[in-house]
Design an enzyme around this catalytic site. Sequence first.
Site, PDB file in Angstrom:
ATOM      1  N   GLU A  88       0.819  -1.226   0.000  1.00 37.99           N
ATOM      2  CA  GLU A  88       0.000   0.000   0.000  1.00 37.99           C
ATOM      3  C   GLU A  88       0.841   1.259   0.000  1.00 37.99           C
ATOM      4  O   GLU A  88       0.598   2.181  -0.771  1.00 37.99           O
ATOM      5  CB  GLU A  88      -0.918   0.041   1.228  1.00 37.99           C
ATOM      6  CG  GLU A  88      -2.272  -0.594   1.022  1.00 37.99           C
ATOM      7  CD  GLU A  88      -2.184  -2.086   1.065  1.00 37.99           C
ATOM      8  OE1 GLU A  88      -1.127  -2.596   1.459  1.00 37.99           O
ATOM      9  OE2 GLU A  88      -3.164  -2.735   0.692  1.00 37.99           O
ATOM     10  N   HIS A  98     -11.012  -4.724  10.127  1.00 41.72           N
ATOM     11  CA  HIS A  98     -11.575  -4.537   8.793  1.00 41.72           C
ATOM     12  C   HIS A  98     -12.821  -3.677   8.823  1.00 41.72           C
ATOM     13  O   HIS A  98     -13.559  -3.640   7.850  1.00 41.72           O
ATOM     14  CB  HIS A  98     -11.956  -5.888   8.183  1.00 41.72           C
ATOM     15  CG  HIS A  98     -10.803  -6.641   7.608  1.00 41.72           C
ATOM     16  ND1 HIS A  98      -9.854  -7.225   8.385  1.00 41.72           N
ATOM     17  CD2 HIS A  98     -10.450  -6.881   6.331  1.00 41.72           C
ATOM     18  CE1 HIS A  98      -8.961  -7.816   7.602  1.00 41.72           C
ATOM     19  NE2 HIS A  98      -9.291  -7.618   6.358  1.00 41.72           N
TER      20      HIS A  98
END
Lengths: 380, 434
Positions: free
Chosen positions: A103, A172
Amino acid sequence: MLSVLRRKAAAAAVGGSDAMLLGGRLRKSCAAAAAGLRGYATAAKEMTVREALNSALDEEMSADPKVFLMGEEVGEYQGAYKVSKGFLPKFGPERVVDTPITEAGFTGIGVGAAYYGLKPVVEFMTFNFAMQAIDHIINSAAKTNYMSAGNISVPIVFRGPNGAAAGVGAQHSQCYAAWYGSCPGLKVLAPYSSEDARGLLKAAIRDPDPVVFLENELMYGERFPVSAEALDSSFCLPIGKAKIEREGKDVTITAFSKMVGLSLEAAEILAKEGITAEVINLLSIRPLDRPTINASVRKTNRLVTVEEGFPQHGVGAEICMSIIEDSFGYLDAPIERITGADVPMPYAANLERMALPQIEDIVRAAKRVCHRSVPMAATA
Amino acid sequence: MSAAFPSVRAVCRPGSFAGEKRGPPPAAASGKLASGFLGSAWKLRFGALPARRRGSSSVVVAVSDVVKEKKPKRSSSSSSDLLITKEEGLELYEDMVLGRTFEDMCAQMYYRGKMFGFVHLYNGQEAVSTGFIKLLKQEDCVVSHYRDHVHALSKGVSARAVMSELFGKTTGCCRGQGGSMHMFSKEHNLLGGFAFIGEGIPIATGAAFTSKYRREVLKEADCDHVTVAFFGDGTCNNGQFYECLNMAALWKLPIVFVVENNLWAIGMSHLRATSDPQIWKKGPAFGMPGVHVDGMDVLKVREVAKEAIGRARRGEGPTLVECETYRFRGHSLADPDELRDPAEKAHYAARDPIVALKKYILESNLASEAELKAIDKKIDEIIEDAVEFADASPIPPRSQLLENVFADPKGFGIGPDGRYRCEDPKFTEGTAHV
């Protein structure tokens, strides 16, 4: 030709005085049709949010060769949530770039490409993973136009699902609207319906500044009617404008993303008890459409803010303060904020349900704010 | 491919554990490094290598030490033996003197209170900046970190603009809004200026990605722009560095990763922070050549840079270049610089790149002492003028505080006529057709 479109029919139906009061509110839902059709005068077909995003990206990538998509699983897997379905064969691997799991690296690459002239769309599998790249979102994207005094602008879009899904656990499920919403230099958008998704994504891609586009995994499969105007390839929504999803005069409920749906259902329940709620779909977390919210509160005198994220320093806190700054004298009751619980998201289904706002919470809060005696819900 | 890096003394294939074939095992090697690492130690070690000379046919080559085949001390008047022409020599000299004089003036101005905050000076490392940047075109990109004044100057940003920026005046290259660590210039393609180490590496990789994209997708056939990323030894332990080595090699991006290994990250010695201090070795691990070069010698740096930039321009992919260099001052002007050994400082001070180039130019009869003195004087005047200009410039007005947050502040986008859509009165009536 680019054109921002209005619901002309809806606008004509609703009184012109509101339009003049706000001096520029562009989209209003038709109050009469709100209950059934969610405010679209000519509902031609239905589209899921996923299809809306897919079509918006497709059109923007076809129109401008500088736009490209980059992220994990966007190419051969057709998107972790299938938002980029069909793109790889159509646009090729140079424009639909499957990245390694890096990322920080690929977000920085996207920002660098934006510095040097391209228009990347960086997809995060969820915004939770974007925390590994947040240095690039804030420090090299958001702050650069300012630090370079306009030398380098960053026309980049960071998009992906945000907020809670179903049973995916604490790492998440966080909602990042408040975090990104506090950063100068970013524009933060949170669509609800398919039309919102289409219009805002197109506006985000065309915008010359960094945009954080917060989608919602559970909304991807939701179907909404889409008007013919929204299907036009030059359709886009203005950034920084909220939308009144449902008109009312007793209490204002602000929400964004998935919570808009819950708020509309709560408004239905409240209507049966004689409380008409005005539901505002924020659409744009930053810049926040303070004029629209204030105008609504001046009309109803009561406010309930709804969000999925953590309570402290949340979006609701910011809205509350903006009302106090601008419309304190108009309030008839303290502002209530409905937020997610102040805990990392638990896994067990019943605990998760307790940790997220439910329709009953919104109804109870609206009633409290309207001084109908209802005991406070248990905290935490 | 075998002709790459022709002046290389030793070559090793990626993947093979070169340490084993090289004489002392790593433990002893680091022992030797810890006690010295005075640059010359490298040459002594690698002189005893087995005869794996150049001519290797492997596609990816890792290079240990770039040794010039001709010694710089030559009084031959035949210019064909020399590495540079007179014009190039003077250009390099002028650029390095500009960097040095500018940084010295920064120190003076800082202690007089005209400059403030964090100021990181580049004294001693000029050979790296000059060696690489003077080979670039205007359209090529340079990405740096906080020690970026000299990168900006070499890339072409005027001394006046940089000095004003440091003084926080509105005539600075970023209107005083960036500061010492955030030099940006769109005109000269200087993409920053970052305070976070490692942050510039993905940015540089993205700019290289754009070059490739423009050539292949947008079909701009002559777009061969190269990006050069400068960063330090401390950065080479950061995750983003490896992520970008991987992606640059994976996608064969036109980028050169230049490590300015000055052995110290503030007060943390490179040897204390890194499991394998030989940074050039990390290139072949990802499939690109790794080169080590003496960063105090601008001519050696220039030779390596020519090849690395040439590779990138031809589309052959990235290169990792480790330049062994040294900063004569502390990490920043606030750093008391107590941890570095004075003997080490003295050793590198004796290898001052400007003095070395001057010596080369004079001994090779490329130019006379008088011409070099004239350049010194010219640079002094430029710097004096820059300081006067910065002093006389106004501070940013109050209205500038909220400007430049967005390229498009109202958020409605820019219409095809180039104006903000929200300024179109018809826009809010909903009848605007743009």
